[in-house]
Motif scaffolding. Structure first.
Motif, PDB file in Angstrom:
ATOM      1  N   GLY A   2       0.788  -1.232   0.000  1.00  0.00           N
ATOM      2  CA  GLY A   2       0.000   0.000   0.000  1.00  0.00           C
ATOM      3  C   GLY A   2       0.818   1.278   0.000  1.00  0.00           C
ATOM      4  N   ALA A   3       2.148   1.171  -0.009  1.00  0.00           N
ATOM      5  CA  ALA A   3       3.001   2.365  -0.025  1.00  0.00           C
ATOM      6  C   ALA A   3       2.836   3.108  -1.346  1.00  0.00           C
ATOM      7  N   ARG A   4       2.965   4.428  -1.283  1.00  0.00           N
ATOM      8  CA  ARG A   4       2.834   5.285  -2.463  1.00  0.00           C
ATOM      9  C   ARG A   4       4.192   5.943  -2.735  1.00  0.00           C
ATOM     10  N   THR A   5       4.836   5.524  -3.810  1.00  0.00           N
ATOM     11  CA  THR A   5       6.200   5.954  -4.123  1.00  0.00           C
ATOM     12  C   THR A   5       6.206   6.994  -5.222  1.00  0.00           C
ATOM     13  N   LEU A   6       6.902   8.098  -4.963  1.00  0.00           N
ATOM     14  CA  LEU A   6       7.099   9.168  -5.927  1.00  0.00           C
ATOM     15  C   LEU A   6       8.582   9.216  -6.258  1.00  0.00           C
ATOM     16  N   LEU A   7       8.956   8.793  -7.454  1.00  0.00           N
ATOM     17  CA  LEU A   7      10.363   8.791  -7.841  1.00  0.00           C
ATOM     18  C   LEU A   7      10.806  10.210  -8.172  1.00  0.00           C
ATOM     19  N   ALA A   8      12.011  10.545  -7.700  1.00  0.00           N
ATOM     20  CA  ALA A   8      12.537  11.890  -7.915  1.00  0.00           C
ATOM     21  C   ALA A   8      14.052  11.864  -7.793  1.00  0.00           C
ATOM     22  N   SER A   9      14.661  12.973  -8.075  1.00  0.00           N
ATOM     23  CA  SER A   9      16.114  13.112  -7.964  1.00  0.00           C
ATOM     24  C   SER A   9      16.523  13.245  -6.490  1.00  0.00           C
ATOM     25  N   PRO A  10      17.805  13.022  -6.199  1.00  0.00           N
ATOM     26  CA  PRO A  10      18.281  13.258  -4.833  1.00  0.00           C
ATOM     27  C   PRO A  10      18.033  14.701  -4.375  1.00  0.00           C
ATOM     28  N   ALA A  11      18.125  15.660  -5.288  1.00  0.00           N
ATOM     29  CA  ALA A  11      17.881  17.057  -4.923  1.00  0.00           C
ATOM     30  C   ALA A  11      16.429  17.270  -4.508  1.00  0.00           C
ATOM     31  N   LEU A  12      15.497  16.740  -5.282  1.00  0.00           N
ATOM     32  CA  LEU A  12      14.087  16.880  -4.936  1.00  0.00           C
ATOM     33  C   LEU A  12      13.776  16.124  -3.642  1.00  0.00           C
ATOM     34  N   ALA A  13      14.406  14.969  -3.455  1.00  0.00           N
ATOM     35  CA  ALA A  13      14.226  14.212  -2.210  1.00  0.00           C
ATOM     36  C   ALA A  13      14.735  15.017  -1.012  1.00  0.00           C
ATOM     37  N   ALA A  14      15.842  15.714  -1.182  1.00  0.00           N
ATOM     38  CA  ALA A  14      16.393  16.531  -0.099  1.00  0.00           C
ATOM     39  C   ALA A  14      15.420  17.638   0.294  1.00  0.00           C
ATOM     40  N   VAL A  15      14.844  18.287  -0.691  1.00  0.00           N
ATOM     41  CA  VAL A  15      13.886  19.353  -0.404  1.00  0.00           C
ATOM     42  C   VAL A  15      12.660  18.790   0.313  1.00  0.00           C
ATOM     43  N   ALA A  16      12.178  17.643  -0.124  1.00  0.00           N
ATOM     44  CA  ALA A  16      11.039  17.009   0.556  1.00  0.00           C
ATOM     45  C   ALA A  16      11.395  16.653   1.996  1.00  0.00           C
ATOM     46  N   ALA A  17      12.623  16.219   2.218  1.00  0.00           N
ATOM     47  CA  ALA A  17      13.053  15.815   3.556  1.00  0.00           C
ATOM     48  C   ALA A  17      13.129  16.990   4.517  1.00  0.00           C
ATOM     49  N   ILE A  18      13.484  18.174   4.028  1.00  0.00           N
ATOM     50  CA  ILE A  18      13.595  19.325   4.934  1.00  0.00           C
ATOM     51  C   ILE A  18      12.305  20.140   5.026  1.00  0.00           C
ATOM     52  N   THR A  19      11.408  19.975   4.050  1.00  0.00           N
ATOM     53  CA  THR A  19      10.146  20.728   4.093  1.00  0.00           C
ATOM     54  C   THR A  19       8.956  19.867   4.501  1.00  0.00           C
ATOM     55  N   GLY A  20       9.062  18.544   4.331  1.00  0.00           N
ATOM     56  CA  GLY A  20       7.941  17.661   4.636  1.00  0.00           C
ATOM     57  C   GLY A  20       6.866  17.663   3.569  1.00  0.00           C
TER      58      GLY A  20
END
Length: 185
Positions: A158-176
């Motif tokens: 049931g996990a929902r995966t959004l593939l992205a670059s390491p840069a986009l992942a970093a932004v998601a990690a610091i902004t939520g």
């Protein structure tokens, strides 16, 4: 190249991707079996047609796998999170692709940059790429992932995966949330 937008997946195959500032496609605009496939994929992901992904909340971030846990990926992630803090709501798995990459990351101090921002550099392995161990994304949760597959249940049932670059992942990690990485560069 500067005119090419960062990409992110919205669906359940790597080909279901859009520029970060675009809207999800409409099943009505699809032909043949594409309509049914897109309708099913959007439903699984919890997205609607013609919807922006910008601002969507994300509780998990995965940087790693054998294909996207290279030293270059870890460097890029670290360069964006340096001097910032991980969002409180985010669980992040930062997993080098090999022991050699881990050694290089330690030698370069990437582990220290990650720790200062609230992240942990983990041991190499599959981790959340395919949910082989305890690193599973819970059902219904979104994960911005640098792995190379986003099939239904790939990172956990049931996990929902959004593939992205390491840069986009970093932004998601610091902004939520999903944001345009260009606003942070």
């Amino acid at each position: 190249a500067a005119d090419i937008s960062p990409m992110i997946t919205f669906g359940t195959t790597p080909g279901m991707a859009i520029p970060i500032n675009a809207l999800t496609p409409s099943p009505e605009a699809q032909h043949g079996g594409g309509k049914e496939t897109l309708t099913k994929s959007l439903a699984y992901m919890g997205f609607a047609a013609n919807e922006s992904l910008i601002g969507k909340k994300v509780n998990y971030v995965f940087v790693g796998s054998c294909t996207n846990g290279r030293i270059e990926d870890l460097r890029e992630f670290a360069s964006i999170i340096k001097g910032k803090q991980k969002a409180d709501n985010v669980t992040a798995y930062i997993v080098p692709g090999s022991q050699a990459v881990l050694r290089q990351a330690l030698a370069e101090g990437i582990d220290k940059t990650l720790a200062e921002a609230g992240f942990e550099l983990r041991q190499p392995g599959c981790s959340a790429c395919l949910a082989m161990n305890d690193d599973k994304i819970p059902s219904g949760e979104y994960c911005v992932s640098t792995s190379n597959r986003n099939f239904e249940g790939r990172q956990g049932p049931g996990a929902r995966t959004l593939l992205a670059s390491p840069a986009l992942a970093a932004v998601a990690a610091i902004t939520g949330e999903i944001r345009d990485v260009r606003d942070f560069l």
